[in-house]
Write a protein that holds these residues in place. Structure first.
Motif, short mmCIF file in Angstrom:
data_model
loop_
_atom_site.label_atom_id
_atom_site.label_comp_id
_atom_site.label_asym_id
_atom_site.label_seq_id
_atom_site.Cartn_x
_atom_site.Cartn_y
_atom_site.Cartn_z
N ASN A 105 -60.69 -42.00 49.18
CA ASN A 105 -58.98 -42.15 48.02
C ASN A 105 -58.95 -41.39 47.02
O ASN A 105 -59.28 -41.53 46.52
CB ASN A 105 -58.54 -44.24 48.11
N VAL A 106 -57.63 -41.44 47.37
CA VAL A 106 -56.76 -40.28 46.37
C VAL A 106 -56.21 -41.08 45.40
O VAL A 106 -55.14 -42.00 46.33
CB VAL A 106 -56.47 -38.90 47.31
N PHE A 107 -56.37 -40.93 44.55
CA PHE A 107 -54.83 -41.68 43.36
C PHE A 107 -54.44 -40.27 42.36
O PHE A 107 -54.68 -39.71 41.36
CB PHE A 107 -55.92 -42.21 43.05
N VAL A 108 -53.08 -40.05 42.74
CA VAL A 108 -52.36 -38.81 42.46
C VAL A 108 -51.92 -40.00 41.36
O VAL A 108 -50.66 -41.05 41.50
CB VAL A 108 -51.44 -38.60 43.50
N GLU A 109 -52.33 -39.44 40.27
CA GLU A 109 -52.26 -39.69 38.58
C GLU A 109 -51.12 -38.58 38.15
O GLU A 109 -50.33 -39.88 37.07
CB GLU A 109 -53.09 -40.11 38.05
N GLY A 110 -50.96 -38.15 38.18
CA GLY A 110 -49.36 -37.11 37.87
C GLY A 110 -49.72 -35.70 38.23
O GLY A 110 -50.07 -35.14 39.32
N VAL A 111 -48.35 -34.80 37.64
CA VAL A 111 -48.17 -33.43 38.65
C VAL A 111 -48.23 -32.52 37.14
O VAL A 111 -47.73 -33.32 36.14
CB VAL A 111 -46.55 -33.92 38.85
N GLU A 112 -49.13 -31.51 36.99
CA GLU A 112 -49.25 -30.26 35.83
C GLU A 112 -47.79 -29.25 36.03
O GLU A 112 -47.54 -29.26 36.65
CB GLU A 112 -50.11 -29.73 36.24
N ILE A 113 -47.28 -29.68 35.02
CA ILE A 113 -45.87 -28.99 34.75
C ILE A 113 -46.20 -27.86 33.75
O ILE A 113 -46.68 -27.74 32.55
CB ILE A 113 -45.25 -29.60 34.57
N HIS A 114 -46.27 -26.22 34.63
CA HIS A 114 -46.46 -25.30 33.61
C HIS A 114 -45.64 -25.18 32.39
O HIS A 114 -44.06 -25.80 32.85
CB HIS A 114 -46.81 -24.32 34.36
N ARG A 115 -45.19 -24.47 32.11
CA ARG A 115 -44.47 -24.37 30.93
C ARG A 115 -43.37 -24.44 30.74
O ARG A 115 -42.00 -24.39 30.86
CB ARG A 115 -44.65 -23.18 29.29
#
Length: 129
Positions: A105-115
């Motif tokens: 089971n995959v829970f996507v908890e965020g998105v990494e945003i580069h500067r």
């Protein structure tokens, strides 16, 4: 997993399965990092256990179920990353342990945003104001 043999017992601890799953997950293209959450970080400090961050496993005699909490890289197709993540983790755990993986089971908890992307997002929001 515990297996009795003529030569002795084989036991694979859940922490080992969690570590294998965590390493396979972070090797998956599009995964920025694992997300442990506040409660897991607190539990790790209190118990002193070396639990893989963002991974929870249930290990039975012959099968295992795995939950992954992840941060995805900005711009990645989340549904494709999640599918690849499930396949990579299942393959790694099954090949290394002999356990049958019944679910990942995959829970996507965020998105990494580069500067760079963050600045573009801020510019876009400012233009809307």
């Amino acid at each position: 997993m515990t297996e009795e043999r003529d030569t002795g017992k084989i036991k694979i601890e859940s922490d080992v399965v969690a570590m294998i799953a965590g390493l396979a997950a972070t090797d998956t293209e599009g995964v920025a990092s694992m997300s442990g959450g506040i409660t897991e970080g607190w539990a790790k400090r209190v118990s002193g256990k070396n639990v893989a961050k963002g991974v929870r496993v249930e290990v039975g005699e012959l099968e295992t179920a795995i939950d992954l909490r992840v941060i995805i890289k900005y711009g990645a197709k989340i549904h494709e990353v999640a599918k690849n993540l499930q396949e990579n983790v299942k393959e790694a755990v099954e090949s290394m342990t002999g356990l049958r993986v019944v679910e990942v089971n995959v829970f996507v908890e965020g998105v990494e945003i580069h500067r760079e992307e963050e600045e573009k997002s801020e510019e876009f929001v400012n233009r809307l104001k």
